[in-house]
Design a protein around this motif. Structure first.
Motif, PDB file in Angstrom:
ATOM      1  N   MET A   1      28.599 -27.411  39.750  1.00 43.52           N
ATOM      2  CA  MET A   1      29.569 -26.894  40.703  1.00 43.52           C
ATOM      3  C   MET A   1      30.822 -27.773  40.661  1.00 43.52           C
ATOM      4  SD  MET A   1      29.958 -24.508  43.196  1.00 43.52           S
ATOM      5  CE  MET A   1      28.289 -23.980  43.426  1.00 43.52           C
ATOM      6  N   VAL A   2      31.972 -27.175  40.442  1.00 43.91           N
ATOM      7  CA  VAL A   2      33.243 -27.893  40.430  1.00 43.91           C
ATOM      8  C   VAL A   2      33.836 -27.817  41.839  1.00 43.91           C
ATOM      9  CG1 VAL A   2      35.550 -28.023  39.414  1.00 43.91           C
ATOM     10  CG2 VAL A   2      33.611 -27.322  38.005  1.00 43.91           C
ATOM     11  N   GLN A   3      34.323 -28.950  42.329  1.00 41.03           N
ATOM     12  CA  GLN A   3      34.913 -29.008  43.663  1.00 41.03           C
ATOM     13  C   GLN A   3      36.339 -29.534  43.607  1.00 41.03           C
ATOM     14  OE1 GLN A   3      32.236 -31.582  45.894  1.00 41.03           O
ATOM     15  NE2 GLN A   3      31.153 -29.800  46.705  1.00 41.03           N
ATOM     16  N   ALA A   4      37.162 -29.034  44.507  1.00 38.10           N
ATOM     17  CA  ALA A   4      38.504 -29.573  44.742  1.00 38.10           C
ATOM     18  C   ALA A   4      38.462 -30.223  46.116  1.00 38.10           C
ATOM     19  CB  ALA A   4      39.542 -28.470  44.706  1.00 38.10           C
ATOM     20  N   LYS A   5      38.841 -31.522  46.184  1.00 41.01           N
ATOM     21  CA  LYS A   5      38.773 -32.264  47.443  1.00 41.01           C
ATOM     22  C   LYS A   5      40.117 -32.920  47.727  1.00 41.01           C
ATOM     23  CE  LYS A   5      33.937 -33.641  46.847  1.00 41.01           C
ATOM     24  NZ  LYS A   5      33.030 -34.798  46.721  1.00 41.01           N
ATOM     25  N   GLU A  13      35.148 -24.765  45.928  1.00 42.59           N
ATOM     26  CA  GLU A  13      34.048 -25.091  45.016  1.00 42.59           C
ATOM     27  C   GLU A  13      33.552 -23.814  44.356  1.00 42.59           C
ATOM     28  OE1 GLU A  13      30.782 -27.022  46.951  1.00 42.59           O
ATOM     29  OE2 GLU A  13      30.766 -25.612  48.610  1.00 42.59           O
ATOM     30  N   SER A  14      33.269 -23.935  43.049  1.00 46.64           N
ATOM     31  CA  SER A  14      32.819 -22.783  42.288  1.00 46.64           C
ATOM     32  C   SER A  14      32.309 -23.227  40.917  1.00 46.64           C
ATOM     33  CB  SER A  14      33.979 -21.800  42.089  1.00 46.64           C
ATOM     34  OG  SER A  14      33.571 -20.683  41.339  1.00 46.64           O
ATOM     35  N   ASP A  15      31.430 -22.415  40.354  1.00 47.17           N
ATOM     36  CA  ASP A  15      31.016 -22.584  38.962  1.00 47.17           C
ATOM     37  C   ASP A  15      31.863 -21.707  38.050  1.00 47.17           C
ATOM     38  OD1 ASP A  15      28.941 -24.453  39.239  1.00 47.17           O
ATOM     39  OD2 ASP A  15      27.551 -22.883  39.871  1.00 47.17           O
ATOM     40  N   ASP A  16      32.656 -20.825  38.635  1.00 49.13           N
ATOM     41  CA  ASP A  16      33.480 -19.869  37.889  1.00 49.13           C
ATOM     42  C   ASP A  16      34.911 -20.391  37.815  1.00 49.13           C
ATOM     43  OD1 ASP A  16      34.639 -17.659  36.702  1.00 49.13           O
ATOM     44  OD2 ASP A  16      34.599 -16.449  38.534  1.00 49.13           O
ATOM     45  N   VAL A  31      37.958 -20.656  47.769  1.00 50.66           N
ATOM     46  CA  VAL A  31      38.867 -21.603  48.424  1.00 50.66           C
ATOM     47  C   VAL A  31      38.804 -21.377  49.939  1.00 50.66           C
ATOM     48  CG1 VAL A  31      41.264 -22.384  48.621  1.00 50.66           C
ATOM     49  CG2 VAL A  31      40.390 -21.575  46.406  1.00 50.66           C
ATOM     50  N   TRP A  32      38.634 -22.458  50.694  1.00 58.13           N
ATOM     51  CA  TRP A  32      38.586 -22.368  52.154  1.00 58.13           C
ATOM     52  C   TRP A  32      39.986 -22.077  52.684  1.00 58.13           C
ATOM     53  CZ3 TRP A  32      34.268 -22.297  55.040  1.00 58.13           C
ATOM     54  CH2 TRP A  32      33.087 -22.706  54.435  1.00 58.13           C
ATOM     55  N   SER A  33      40.207 -20.865  53.154  1.00 57.53           N
ATOM     56  CA  SER A  33      41.537 -20.467  53.622  1.00 57.53           C
ATOM     57  C   SER A  33      41.993 -21.261  54.845  1.00 57.53           C
ATOM     58  CB  SER A  33      41.583 -18.969  53.915  1.00 57.53           C
ATOM     59  OG  SER A  33      40.634 -18.627  54.896  1.00 57.53           O
ATOM     60  N   LYS A  34      41.043 -21.855  55.597  1.00 59.65           N
ATOM     61  CA  LYS A  34      41.430 -22.633  56.776  1.00 59.65           C
ATOM     62  C   LYS A  34      42.262 -23.864  56.414  1.00 59.65           C
ATOM     63  CE  LYS A  34      37.145 -25.346  57.085  1.00 59.65           C
ATOM     64  NZ  LYS A  34      35.982 -25.638  57.958  1.00 59.65           N
ATOM     65  N   TYR A  35      42.215 -24.282  55.139  1.00 60.72           N
ATOM     66  CA  TYR A  35      42.989 -25.444  54.704  1.00 60.72           C
ATOM     67  C   TYR A  35      44.330 -25.066  54.072  1.00 60.72           C
ATOM     68  CZ  TYR A  35      38.584 -27.959  55.281  1.00 60.72           C
ATOM     69  OH  TYR A  35      37.430 -28.499  55.786  1.00 60.72           O
ATOM     70  N   LEU A  36      44.601 -23.767  53.926  1.00 58.86           N
ATOM     71  CA  LEU A  36      45.825 -23.308  53.256  1.00 58.86           C
ATOM     72  C   LEU A  36      46.901 -22.933  54.265  1.00 58.86           C
ATOM     73  CD1 LEU A  36      44.347 -20.942  50.520  1.00 58.86           C
ATOM     74  CD2 LEU A  36      44.966 -23.359  50.281  1.00 58.86           C
ATOM     75  N   VAL A  90      45.006 -33.829  44.848  1.00 58.69           N
ATOM     76  CA  VAL A  90      43.741 -33.116  45.040  1.00 58.69           C
ATOM     77  C   VAL A  90      42.826 -33.505  43.868  1.00 58.69           C
ATOM     78  CG1 VAL A  90      42.607 -30.863  45.178  1.00 58.69           C
ATOM     79  CG2 VAL A  90      44.866 -31.202  46.220  1.00 58.69           C
ATOM     80  N   GLU A  91      41.643 -33.983  44.194  1.00 59.45           N
ATOM     81  CA  GLU A  91      40.674 -34.392  43.169  1.00 59.45           C
ATOM     82  C   GLU A  91      39.799 -33.206  42.791  1.00 59.45           C
ATOM     83  OE1 GLU A  91      38.454 -37.726  44.581  1.00 59.45           O
ATOM     84  OE2 GLU A  91      40.249 -38.809  45.167  1.00 59.45           O
ATOM     85  N   VAL A  92      39.721 -32.938  41.492  1.00 55.53           N
ATOM     86  CA  VAL A  92      38.877 -31.848  41.016  1.00 55.53           C
ATOM     87  C   VAL A  92      37.831 -32.449  40.075  1.00 55.53           C
ATOM     88  CG1 VAL A  92      38.786 -29.679  39.733  1.00 55.53           C
ATOM     89  CG2 VAL A  92      40.750 -30.175  41.200  1.00 55.53           C
ATOM     90  N   ALA A  93      36.577 -32.227  40.408  1.00 54.93           N
ATOM     91  CA  ALA A  93      35.479 -32.758  39.582  1.00 54.93           C
ATOM     92  C   ALA A  93      34.241 -31.907  39.767  1.00 54.93           C
ATOM     93  CB  ALA A  93      35.182 -34.189  39.940  1.00 54.93           C
TER      94      ALA A  93
END
Length: 93
Positions: A1-5, A13-16, A31-36, A90-93
């Motif tokens: 699972m790849v996450q953006a933090k 977070e997604s595998d796609d 993507v959590w829309s509450k953070y956008l 934004v960290e993506v891993a």
């Protein structure tokens, strides 16, 4: 699972994931829309088209224009339609 933090929160977070020019493009529904937050910022890429932006807001802190997407990408970039990418700390891993 790849996450953006960012700022201690998982923004997406997604595998796609689609990788384009070293950027991870997440499906919009992962993507959590509450953070956008809407941004009026736009930019242009000769081969992808016109990008729109969102700022991120987490615990009252704002990361200006840290997410971008192509509402109507050109045919060469059709694979990123409906997807969002991140930058600016934004960290993506």
């Amino acid at each position: 699972m790849v996450q953006a933090k960012w700022n201690g929160a998982v923004i997406a977070e997604s595998d796609d994931i689609v990788m384009v020019e070293g950027n991870h493009y997440f499906p919009r529904d992962s993507v959590w829309s509450k953070y956008l937050m809407h941004s009026d910022t736009t930019s242009h890429c000769p081969w992808k088209g016109d990008a729109s932006y969102h700022s991120l807001i987490v615990d009252g802190e704002i990361n200006e224009d840290a997410a971008w997407f192509y509402p109507a990408p050109k045919q060469a970039a059709a694979e990123i339609e409906g997807r969002i990418a991140f930058w600016n700390g934004v960290e993506v891993a």
